[in-house]
Design a protein around this motif. Sequence first.
Motif, mmCIF file in Angstrom:
data_model
loop_
_atom_site.group_PDB
_atom_site.id
_atom_site.type_symbol
_atom_site.label_atom_id
_atom_site.label_comp_id
_atom_site.label_asym_id
_atom_site.label_seq_id
_atom_site.Cartn_x
_atom_site.Cartn_y
_atom_site.Cartn_z
ATOM 1 N N ALA A 118 0.911 -1.095 -0.024
ATOM 2 C CA ALA A 118 -0.258 -0.050 0.165
ATOM 3 C C ALA A 118 0.484 1.294 -0.361
ATOM 4 N N THR A 119 0.142 2.537 -0.538
ATOM 5 C CA THR A 119 0.784 3.603 0.049
ATOM 6 C C THR A 119 0.336 4.595 0.105
ATOM 7 N N LEU A 120 0.672 5.588 0.954
ATOM 8 C CA LEU A 120 -0.443 6.721 1.045
ATOM 9 C C LEU A 120 0.082 7.728 0.847
ATOM 10 N N THR A 121 -0.506 9.037 0.335
ATOM 11 C CA THR A 121 -0.048 10.124 -0.092
ATOM 12 C C THR A 121 -0.847 11.076 0.462
ATOM 13 N N GLY A 136 -1.668 -1.275 17.010
ATOM 14 C CA GLY A 136 -1.754 -1.276 16.166
ATOM 15 C C GLY A 136 -2.739 -0.308 15.027
ATOM 16 N N ARG A 137 -3.764 -0.140 15.980
ATOM 17 C CA ARG A 137 -4.993 0.735 15.131
ATOM 18 C C ARG A 137 -4.526 1.814 14.584
ATOM 19 N N ASP A 169 5.417 19.553 5.562
ATOM 20 C CA ASP A 169 5.195 20.612 5.072
ATOM 21 C C ASP A 169 3.596 20.614 6.070
ATOM 22 N N ASN A 170 5.087 20.682 7.384
ATOM 23 C CA ASN A 170 3.771 20.708 8.974
ATOM 24 C C ASN A 170 2.744 20.556 9.126
ATOM 25 N N MET A 171 2.196 19.091 8.170
ATOM 26 C CA MET A 171 0.990 18.198 8.427
ATOM 27 C C MET A 171 1.222 17.306 9.612
ATOM 28 N N VAL A 172 0.299 16.166 10.486
ATOM 29 C CA VAL A 172 -0.314 16.136 11.383
ATOM 30 C C VAL A 172 -0.849 14.733 10.357
ATOM 31 N N HIS A 173 -0.210 13.636 9.846
ATOM 32 C CA HIS A 173 -2.123 12.604 9.548
ATOM 33 C C HIS A 173 -2.207 11.738 10.491
ATOM 34 N N VAL A 174 -2.899 10.959 10.473
ATOM 35 C CA VAL A 174 -3.451 10.384 11.660
ATOM 36 C C VAL A 174 -3.774 8.672 10.544
ATOM 37 N N TRP A 175 -3.176 7.715 9.734
ATOM 38 C CA TRP A 175 -3.859 6.934 9.203
ATOM 39 C C TRP A 175 -4.618 5.338 9.839
ATOM 40 N N GLN A 185 -7.441 7.075 2.900
ATOM 41 C CA GLN A 185 -7.556 7.896 3.746
ATOM 42 C C GLN A 185 -7.357 8.207 5.011
ATOM 43 N N PRO A 186 -7.075 9.293 4.987
ATOM 44 C CA PRO A 186 -6.544 9.979 6.778
ATOM 45 C C PRO A 186 -8.072 9.773 7.590
ATOM 46 N N VAL A 187 -7.339 9.034 9.051
ATOM 47 C CA VAL A 187 -8.661 9.474 9.747
ATOM 48 C C VAL A 187 -8.610 10.578 10.221
ATOM 49 N N ARG A 188 -7.164 11.208 10.698
ATOM 50 C CA ARG A 188 -7.127 13.179 11.287
ATOM 51 C C ARG A 188 -6.304 13.529 10.514
ATOM 52 N N SER A 189 -6.630 14.870 10.720
ATOM 53 C CA SER A 189 -5.383 15.334 9.272
ATOM 54 C C SER A 189 -5.029 16.651 10.603
#
Length: 498
Positions: free
Chosen positions: A303-306, A321-322, A330-336, A346-350
Motif C-alpha cells: 500500500a501507498t499513502l499519499t 496497532g490501530r 509540510d507542517n502537517m500531522v496525519h493519522v492513518w 485516507q487519513p482519519v484525522r489531519s
Amino acid sequence: MAQFGFENDIQSILKLDMPITNGPMARWQRKASSSSASALNALSPGRSAGVSGSSSKTPSKTPGKNKKSTPSKVGGDRYIPTRNGKQMDVASFLLSKENEPVDTNKATGTSETQKAWSIALNGYNIEDAKILHLGGKPLNAPEGYQNNLKVLYSQGATPASVKKTRYISSTPDRILDAPELRNDFYLNLLDWSSRNILAVALHNSVYLLDATQGDVTLLMTLEREEDYICSLSWTKEGTFLAVGTSDCKIQLWDVFNQKRLRSMSSHTSRVVSLSWNDHVLSSGSRSGHIHHHDVRVADHHIATLTGHTQEVCGLQWSPDGRYLASGGNDNMVHVWPRVQEGTASQPVRSFSEHQGAVKALAWCPWQPNLLASGGGTSDRHIRIWNVNSGSCISSLDTQSQVSSLVFAPNYKELVSAHGYAHNNVVIWKYPALTKVAELNGHEDRVLSLLLSPDCSTVATVAGDETIRLWKSFEMDPVKKAKEGLVKSTRGVISQSIR
C-alpha cells in the motif's frame, strides 16, 4: 412541731436497712444533709405536716446549670477523651476496691497469674485500666508549630507521609562518542530494542551497543562511500533491524546472526522514517509518500499513502496497532487507519495547526487515543491531540525547536528533545505540562530521544557527535516491587486461563 414531724418522716424513708461500713458518703446523703435546712424553710405554713417523701419532687434544674460557663483560655478548649465502656466498668470496680485491706502475702503469689488472666479475658491488664484512656499515640507537632501541646488535642488528620520529590541527576550516567554522525534534523539515526541494544547510524555504518554489557559491534556498512544511513527501526521482539538508506532502499538484518535477510526497493528518494506494526513495516521518504511493506512475502509493497507534499520525517504506529501517525516537512500531522491491502487509505484525522516541520511524534502508552506532536524552529509548540474526537487537548510553547518526544510511563511524564535555541532535554509533568527538570549538556541540537526497555533511562543523540544516557526515571523500589507482584499475579491468572 410540724417541722420536726416532716424531718422524721424524711429520715425514716431514707434510712437503709444496713449501714455502709467501708466506703465514702453517698451522693444522695451529702445532698440530703446540705439541703434539709433549706427544704424546711421553703415549706408554706399552711401545708399539712404529714406529707410523704414520695410526693416531693426533684428540682427541675440541676444546681449550677444556670451559671455562666467559665471562659476558656484563648487558643484552646477542654479535651474530652474517648472512653471505652468496658474500661469504665473496670475503673468503677477498682474505685470500690480502693479502701479494702490488701493481703500482701496473697497478692505477691498470684499477681502474675491474675495479670495473665486479665490480658486473656479483657485484652489488657486490669490494674492498668484508667478512666481517661488515650487510644493511640499522640500526634507529632508539624515543623514550625508554635505550641506543641495543642497538637495533642487537634482533631485534624495528620498526613500519613510527606511525598518526597525524586532526585533527577543533571549529569548523564554515560557519555558515548558518535563520530561521523550526520547532523540532519530530518533523519532518525538511533533506536533502542526491547533486548536492551542500542543501534546507531554513523555515516554509512550501523553499530550496536549492548547497554547491559557495554560491548560495541559493527553490524553493517554500505558498499558505496557516498551513501549514508537515514533511519533505523527495531522489530517488537528486538531480533531484526530495518535500515533505511539514502539510495532509496530498506535493508532487513538478522542482528544475532549478523546477516542481511533482504533489501526492498519501492521509494524514489531517501527513506528517513520507519515504524513496525507486527509484520508490516511502514516507511516515509523525501517524496512525501508512505509505503507499507509486508516482509513475509516476496511482493512486499502492499500500500501507498499519499497525504504529505514534502518529506515524511516522523512516523509512529500506536501501541495497539490501530493508527499510524505521520509528520512531515509540510507542517502537517496525519493519522492513518490500519493497513488494508489493495484499498486506497485516507487519513482519519489531519492536523494543520503546526507552523513548522513535524518530526516529533509520540503515542501515550496509558491512553492509546492520545498523540503528542512537536513542531520545528518556526513553530516550537508541543500539542496533545485526541484522535477519537480530533480536538487539541493542550498546547505548549517550548521556546525551542522540538526534535523528538517520548512518554515516560513510570512517572506519567512527557520528555522532549530540543534544537535551536536551547539544545537540551526537558521533562514535563503530564497532563499539566509543567516543567519537572531540564537536562543540559549537549553542545549542539538534540536530534533524537529514546526510552530504555525498562522505561528508566533516556538516550539522546546530538549534533555534537555524542550519545548520552540519562537515568531520570528509575522507579521507587517499593512501587517497583508492587508492580512486579501485580505482573506476576496476572501471569499466573493468564496461565490458568490457558
